[in-house]
Design an enzyme around this catalytic site. Sequence first.
Site, PDB file in Angstrom:
ATOM      1  N   LYS A   4       2.122  -3.316   6.114  1.00  0.00           N
ATOM      2  CA  LYS A   4       2.447  -2.893   4.939  1.00  0.00           C
ATOM      3  C   LYS A   4       4.068  -2.700   4.774  1.00  0.00           C
ATOM      4  O   LYS A   4       4.496  -2.986   3.552  1.00  0.00           O
ATOM      5  CB  LYS A   4       1.313  -1.699   4.469  1.00  0.00           C
ATOM      6  CG  LYS A   4       0.094  -2.016   4.287  1.00  0.00           C
ATOM      7  CD  LYS A   4      -0.180  -3.328   3.357  1.00  0.00           C
ATOM      8  CE  LYS A   4      -1.685  -3.829   3.254  1.00  0.00           C
ATOM      9  NZ  LYS A   4      -1.837  -4.786   2.198  1.00  0.00           N
ATOM     10  N   TYR A  25      -1.965  -1.505  10.519  1.00  0.00           N
ATOM     11  CA  TYR A  25      -1.982  -1.641   9.086  1.00  0.00           C
ATOM     12  C   TYR A  25      -0.575  -1.124   8.340  1.00  0.00           C
ATOM     13  O   TYR A  25       0.003  -1.884   7.606  1.00  0.00           O
ATOM     14  CB  TYR A  25      -3.121  -0.823   8.513  1.00  0.00           C
ATOM     15  CG  TYR A  25      -3.612  -0.969   7.166  1.00  0.00           C
ATOM     16  CD1 TYR A  25      -4.269  -2.011   6.558  1.00  0.00           C
ATOM     17  CD2 TYR A  25      -3.047   0.093   6.229  1.00  0.00           C
ATOM     18  CE1 TYR A  25      -4.349  -2.098   5.233  1.00  0.00           C
ATOM     19  CE2 TYR A  25      -3.302  -0.226   4.883  1.00  0.00           C
ATOM     20  CZ  TYR A  25      -3.979  -1.321   4.398  1.00  0.00           C
ATOM     21  OH  TYR A  25      -4.199  -1.406   3.054  1.00  0.00           O
ATOM     22  N   SER A  63       0.668  -1.340   0.085  1.00  0.00           N
ATOM     23  CA  SER A  63       0.040   0.180  -0.101  1.00  0.00           C
ATOM     24  C   SER A  63       0.936   1.215   0.131  1.00  0.00           C
ATOM     25  O   SER A  63       2.064   0.880   0.264  1.00  0.00           O
ATOM     26  CB  SER A  63      -0.889   0.087   1.043  1.00  0.00           C
ATOM     27  OG  SER A  63      -1.489   1.148   1.650  1.00  0.00           O
TER      28      SER A  63
HETATM   29  P1  NAI Z   1     -11.470  -5.901  -0.608  1.00  0.00           P
HETATM   30  O1  NAI Z   1     -11.954  -6.153   1.009  1.00  0.00           O
HETATM   31  O2  NAI Z   1     -12.524  -5.451  -1.848  1.00  0.00           O
HETATM   32  O3  NAI Z   1     -10.929  -7.482  -1.137  1.00  0.00           O
HETATM   33  C1  NAI Z   1     -10.051  -8.052  -0.279  1.00  0.00           C
HETATM   34  C2  NAI Z   1     -10.228  -9.622  -0.158  1.00  0.00           C
HETATM   35  O4  NAI Z   1      -9.313 -10.439   0.471  1.00  0.00           O
HETATM   36  C3  NAI Z   1     -11.617  -9.897  -0.085  1.00  0.00           C
HETATM   37  O5  NAI Z   1     -12.472 -10.589  -1.128  1.00  0.00           O
HETATM   38  C4  NAI Z   1     -11.673 -10.762   1.286  1.00  0.00           C
HETATM   39  O6  NAI Z   1     -12.630 -11.894   1.284  1.00  0.00           O
HETATM   40  C5  NAI Z   1     -10.081 -11.472   1.145  1.00  0.00           C
HETATM   41  N1  NAI Z   1      -9.512 -11.761   2.464  1.00  0.00           N
HETATM   42  C6  NAI Z   1      -9.618 -11.179   3.628  1.00  0.00           C
HETATM   43  N2  NAI Z   1      -9.083 -11.879   4.342  1.00  0.00           N
HETATM   44  C7  NAI Z   1      -8.517 -13.002   3.799  1.00  0.00           C
HETATM   45  C8  NAI Z   1      -7.672 -14.114   4.327  1.00  0.00           C
HETATM   46  N3  NAI Z   1      -7.523 -14.166   5.788  1.00  0.00           N
HETATM   47  N4  NAI Z   1      -7.489 -15.178   3.459  1.00  0.00           N
HETATM   48  C9  NAI Z   1      -7.915 -15.069   2.026  1.00  0.00           C
HETATM   49  N5  NAI Z   1      -8.628 -13.937   1.775  1.00  0.00           N
HETATM   50  C10 NAI Z   1      -8.846 -12.992   2.536  1.00  0.00           C
HETATM   51  O7  NAI Z   1     -10.126  -5.035  -0.414  1.00  0.00           O
HETATM   52  P2  NAI Z   1      -9.120  -4.774  -1.666  1.00  0.00           P
HETATM   53  O8  NAI Z   1      -9.012  -3.033  -1.312  1.00  0.00           O
HETATM   54  O9  NAI Z   1      -9.172  -4.970  -2.886  1.00  0.00           O
HETATM   55  O10 NAI Z   1      -7.611  -5.294  -0.902  1.00  0.00           O
HETATM   56  C11 NAI Z   1      -6.620  -5.930  -1.495  1.00  0.00           C
HETATM   57  C12 NAI Z   1      -5.391  -5.545  -0.886  1.00  0.00           C
HETATM   58  O11 NAI Z   1      -5.211  -3.936  -1.223  1.00  0.00           O
HETATM   59  C13 NAI Z   1      -5.098  -5.510   0.642  1.00  0.00           C
HETATM   60  O12 NAI Z   1      -3.982  -6.182   0.763  1.00  0.00           O
HETATM   61  C14 NAI Z   1      -5.288  -4.108   0.784  1.00  0.00           C
HETATM   62  O13 NAI Z   1      -4.665  -3.849   2.052  1.00  0.00           O
HETATM   63  C15 NAI Z   1      -4.645  -3.595  -0.323  1.00  0.00           C
HETATM   64  N6  NAI Z   1      -4.769  -1.957  -0.440  1.00  0.00           N
HETATM   65  C16 NAI Z   1      -6.054  -1.477  -0.474  1.00  0.00           C
HETATM   66  C17 NAI Z   1      -6.422  -0.088  -1.007  1.00  0.00           C
HETATM   67  C18 NAI Z   1      -7.796   0.472  -0.829  1.00  0.00           C
HETATM   68  O14 NAI Z   1      -7.699   1.891  -0.943  1.00  0.00           O
HETATM   69  N7  NAI Z   1      -8.656  -0.327  -1.247  1.00  0.00           N
HETATM   70  C19 NAI Z   1      -5.118   0.810  -0.854  1.00  0.00           C
HETATM   71  C20 NAI Z   1      -3.996   0.080  -0.450  1.00  0.00           C
HETATM   72  C21 NAI Z   1      -3.558  -1.237  -0.265  1.00  0.00           C
END
Ligand code: NAI
Length: 286
Positions: free
Chosen positions: A161, A157, A146
Site C-alpha cells: 500500500k 500489505y 489504504s
Molecule cells: P473485498 O474482498 O470485499 O473486495 C475485493 C475484490 O477484489 C473482490 O471482489 C475480489 O474478488 C477482487 N480481487 C481479488 N484479487 C483479485 C485479482 N487478482 N484480480 C482482480 N480482482 C481481484 O475487499 P475490499 O475491502 O472491498 O477491498 C478493495 C480494496 O480496498 C483493496 O485494495 C483493499 O486492500 C482496500 N482496502 C480495504 C480496507 C477494508 O477495511 N476493507 C481498508 C483499506 C483498504
Amino acid sequence: MQQLQGRVAVITGAASGIGLAMAKRFARGGMKLVLADIETAALQRALAEMQALDVQALAVTVDVADAASVERLADAAYARFGAVHLLCNNAGVAAPALLQPTWENSLEDWHWILAVNLMGVVHGVRSFVPRMLAGGDEGHIVNTASVAGLLTGSGPYFASKHGVSCLTEGLYKDLKTAGARLSASVLCPGVIRTQILDAERNRPAQFGGPTDMAKLSERQQQWSAGFRAALEAGIDPAVVADAVHDAVIADRYYIVPAQDEHLERIALRMADIAALCNPTLPVPKG
Ligand code: NAI
C-alpha cells in the site's frame, strides 16, 4: 472531472466491497461501467445488479496480477465503449494475519500481495493511462491504497500500500506537470465493512492457494478474530464510494474515509518525520 453523466468508468475488484459500492455510486451518476474482477460468479451478480438499474455495463473477468489479463480488460473496455474516463484500480487482497512481522510472512504471501495490490495498480496504469491520454478527454485515476499506505507495518500489505500511495502521488505530479487533462487520487480507507479478510478465497495455486486457517498460530487466529469484529463494525463501503465520487468531481488527491484513530496516527507519524524523531511505538492494547 466534473461531468460524469454518459462517461465511462472501469473498476477493478468490482464484485464486492468498496469496488461494488463505487460501481453503484457511479451508476447513480449516470456513468457507463466496466466491472472487472477475478471472481466470475460474483461479478455476474454485480453485472445483473447494474443492468437492473438500467446502466450500460460490461463485466470482464480479470486477474490484475497478470499484465496480459489487464491489457485484455483495456481492449474490451475500448472495444465496447470507445473511451475510458475514470479508472479505479481497486482490487486488493490481504493475508489472514495482516500484522505479523516480516520474518513470519511466507515468501508466497509477499509475492501474492505485491502482485495483486501493487503490480495490479501498475498494470492498470500502464494499460489504460496511455489510451486515456491519447483519447484527449478529461479523466481521473483513483488508486486504492489504504491507511496502511500512510502508516507503517513491516509485512507485505503495508509495503504494497505504500507502493500504491507513492506511485499515485508521482502519477498525480507527472500528469499535472505534463499539462494532461487527467488527474489522480489516492484512496486510503480505514476499516471498512467488506470481505477483505476472506481474500484468501481468491489466492491462486501459484501463490500457495488458500491458507488453511486451522494451521494459523493462536496469536494469528486471535488477531484475525479481532480484525473480523472490527471490520463488521467498520465504515459502510457506500460512505467510501460517496467520498470517491466527491473527490473525483472536486479533483481532490487524498481520499481518507477512516476512523479518527487512524487520522491521529497519520498526524503523529508525519510529525515524527518532520522532527526527524524515531518512530513513535503503538500503544499496546489491553
Ligand atoms: P473485498 O474482498 O470485499 O473486495 C475485493 C475484490 O477484489 C473482490 O471482489 C475480489 O474478488 C477482487 N480481487 C481479488 N484479487 C483479485 C485479482 N487478482 N484480480 C482482480 N480482482 C481481484 O475487499 P475490499 O475491502 O472491498 O477491498 C478493495 C480494496 O480496498 C483493496 O485494495 C483493499 O486492500 C482496500 N482496502 C480495504 C480496507 C477494508 O477495511 N476493507 C481498508 C483499506 C483498504
